[in-house]
Design an enzyme around this catalytic site. Structure first.
Site, short mmCIF file in Angstrom:
data_model
loop_
_atom_site.label_atom_id
_atom_site.label_comp_id
_atom_site.label_asym_id
_atom_site.label_seq_id
_atom_site.Cartn_x
_atom_site.Cartn_y
_atom_site.Cartn_z
N THR A 158 0.85 -1.18 0.00
CA THR A 158 0.00 0.00 0.00
C THR A 158 0.89 1.24 0.00
O THR A 158 1.82 1.33 0.80
CB THR A 158 -0.89 0.02 1.25
OG1 THR A 158 -1.53 -1.25 1.36
CG2 THR A 158 -1.94 1.10 1.13
N LYS B 108 2.14 4.66 0.92
CA LYS B 108 1.99 5.60 2.03
C LYS B 108 2.91 6.79 1.75
O LYS B 108 3.84 6.64 0.98
CB LYS B 108 2.40 4.94 3.35
CG LYS B 108 1.77 3.58 3.61
CD LYS B 108 0.43 3.69 4.26
CE LYS B 108 -0.18 2.30 4.49
NZ LYS B 108 -1.57 2.35 4.92
N GLU C 97 -7.30 2.75 1.00
CA GLU C 97 -8.76 2.73 0.89
C GLU C 97 -9.37 4.13 0.94
O GLU C 97 -10.43 4.35 0.38
CB GLU C 97 -9.37 1.83 1.96
CG GLU C 97 -9.15 2.27 3.40
CD GLU C 97 -7.81 1.77 3.96
OE1 GLU C 97 -7.65 1.85 5.19
OE2 GLU C 97 -6.93 1.33 3.19
N HIS D 257 -11.36 -3.95 -0.54
CA HIS D 257 -10.91 -3.56 0.80
C HIS D 257 -12.11 -3.55 1.73
O HIS D 257 -13.21 -3.20 1.33
CB HIS D 257 -10.24 -2.18 0.77
CG HIS D 257 -9.53 -1.87 2.04
ND1 HIS D 257 -10.20 -1.43 3.16
CD2 HIS D 257 -8.23 -1.96 2.39
CE1 HIS D 257 -9.31 -1.26 4.14
NE2 HIS D 257 -8.12 -1.58 3.70
N ARG D 258 -11.87 -3.91 3.01
CA ARG D 258 -13.00 -4.09 3.94
C ARG D 258 -13.12 -2.96 4.97
O ARG D 258 -13.53 -3.21 6.10
CB ARG D 258 -12.88 -5.44 4.64
CG ARG D 258 -11.60 -5.62 5.45
CD ARG D 258 -11.59 -6.94 6.21
NE ARG D 258 -10.38 -7.06 7.03
CZ ARG D 258 -10.23 -7.95 8.01
NH1 ARG D 258 -11.21 -8.78 8.28
NH2 ARG D 258 -9.12 -8.00 8.71
N SER E 152 -2.64 -8.16 5.30
CA SER E 152 -2.13 -6.80 5.24
C SER E 152 -2.24 -6.16 6.62
O SER E 152 -3.23 -6.36 7.30
CB SER E 152 -2.95 -6.01 4.20
OG SER E 152 -2.69 -4.64 4.31
#
EC number: 4.1.1.39
Length: 455
Positions: free
Chosen positions: A164, A166, A195, A285-286, A370
């Site tokens: 991811t 950043k 997300e 993505h949750r 993750s």
């Protein structure tokens, strides 16, 4: 005299049917019920069945116009929860006709709708759902599934690696693309939009899509491997979401991404259909799941949200790490990981699986590990998740003291070392640290990573 008996009803007379034989076409639910003091279990279980199907609080004249026996939910079994005094599992069977075909939205509106605010219950949690074959078959499911994804990407015999980007908010599109390029160039398969990166003032979506596409084509040309970046298509309206997916398709990239809980199941299913029609993979993505699944006795277990996603559609979904910074008990996590990947999963209460689930050839979903993981976790992750998974190292890549590309190299070397060791028959659980240490002798990047994050 009136044609029916008016008045407030005793639910258990109608909705508690312990001798009911469940049908193959029923949707079965396992609820963890905590009734208010003084409410007997049968009444509480029956109330859940009633309120989530045909029931209302009083007898109504129009009940006479339909066949309750055909349409009502039934509480068919109640069992106490070991170690909990006033708590039990209520099993409810719903006739299939109560649900619209191919709509996760409708299924949830019934099963986890108003009933969760019901006064007679102190708390209610949906632990598991059995989706019957007949209902599974009304869904498209994941756009492509595990095997098709491997064929599209030409990557076999190992977990896939992601990262991811950043800082999640604040980079310009150009710098964002640069970070993507470095990671992919170093050896990752995927990079990921965070997300909460949608289309904000500091980076509009179209600019990001463009620079990320440029980054991945450049990395692809240099490494000879197929690369992907999860372009987050989540938006405020379905139309805007599809517009973003269309632009991704026009750029020719392999994969887009969606936040399925905040975006909603209707939007998610719409996007999944678009992705299958247009050859895009879909990463899910949750975000928001913990609002629903964190409480032990109220809400919904994540395995239910995972099953719902497999119906609605997604090729990857975040599903905890077992190690790292986010919680997850190993057996339980492996239970829903198998629910995502396998075609058939046996009932096994020790893994939290209340029902045998047959997915009747619905494609599988790759679980994504993750959150707070780094190179020292690689042996454990490889052992726990096996080949069919995506391992995502955000800080574990970008936090490398020499930069993104060396961070990516470190992860890829660690992964290849673990896969090779496993294929040679070594035990990753006991020899993991040693395997990483040996590999770091040949890779200065990995050695530096091993220094930063202590085992």
């Amino acid at each position: 005299s009136v044609g029916f008996k008016a008045g407030v009803k005793d639910y258990k007379l109608t909705y508690y049917t312990p001798d009911y034989e469940t049908k193959d076409t029923d949707i079965l639910a396992a609820f963890r019920v905590t009734p208010q003091p003084g409410v007997p279990p049968e009444e509480a279980g029956a109330a859940v069945a009633a309120e989530s199907s045909t029931g209302t609080w009083t007898t109504v004249w129009t009940d006479g116009l339909t066949s309750l026996d055909r349409y009502k939910g039934r509480c068919y079994h109640i069992e106490p929860v070991a170690g909990e005094e006033s708590q039990f599992i209520a099993y409810v069977a719903y006739p299939l006709d109560l649900f619209e075909e191919g709509s996760v939205t409708n299924m949830f509106t019934s099963i986890v709708g108003n009933v969760f605010g019901f006064k007679a219950l102190r708390a209610l949690r949906l632990e598991d759902l059995r989706i019957p074959n007949a209902y599974v078959k009304t869904f498209q499911g994941p756009p492509h599934g595990i095997q098709v994804e491997r064929d599209k990407l030409n990557k076999y015999g190992r977990p896939l690696l992601g990262c991811t980007i950043k800082p999640k908010l604040g980079l310009s599109a150009k710098n964002y693309g640069r970070a993507v390029y470095e990671c992919l160039r170093g050896g990752l398969d995927f990079t990921k939009d965070d997300e909460n990166v949608n289309s904000q003032p500091f980076m509009r979506w179209r600019d990001r899509f463009l620079f990320c596409a440029e980054a991945l084509y450049k990395a692809q040309a240099e490494t000879g491997e197929i690369k992907g970046h999860y372009l987050n298509a989540t938006a405020g309206t379905c139309e805007e979401m599809i517009k973003r997916a269309v632009f991704a398709r026009e750029l020719g990239v392999p994969i887009v991404m969606h936040d399925y809980l905040t975006g909603g199941f209707t939007a998610n299913t719409t996007l999944a259909h678009y992705c299958r029609d247009n050859g895009l993979l879909l990463h899910i993505h949750r975000a928001m799941h913990a609002v629903i699944d964190r409480q032990k006795n109220h809400g919904m277990h994540f395995r239910v949200l995972a099953k719902a996603l497999r119906l609605s559609g997604g090729d990857h979904i975040h599903s905890g790490t077992v190690v790292g910074k986010l919680e997850g008990e190993r057996e339980i996590t492996l239970g829903f990981v198998d629910l995502l990947r396998d075609d058939f999963v046996e009932k096994d209460r020790s893994r939290g699986i209340y029902f045998t689930q047959d997915w009747v050839s619905l494609p599988g979903v790759l679980p994504v590990a993750s959150g707070g993981i780094h190179v020292w976790h690689m042996p454990a992750l490889t052992e726990i998740f096996g080949d069919d998974s995506v391992l995502q190292f955000g800080g574990g890549t970008l936090g490398h003291p020499w930069g993104n590309a060396p961070g990516a190299v470190a992860n890829r070397v660690a992964l290849e070392a673990c896969v090779q060791a496993r294929n040679e028959g070594r035990d990753l659980a006991s020899e993991g640290n040693q395997i990483i240490r040996e590999a770091s002798k040949w890779s200065p990047e990995l050695a530096a990573a091993c220094e930063v994050w202590k085992e």
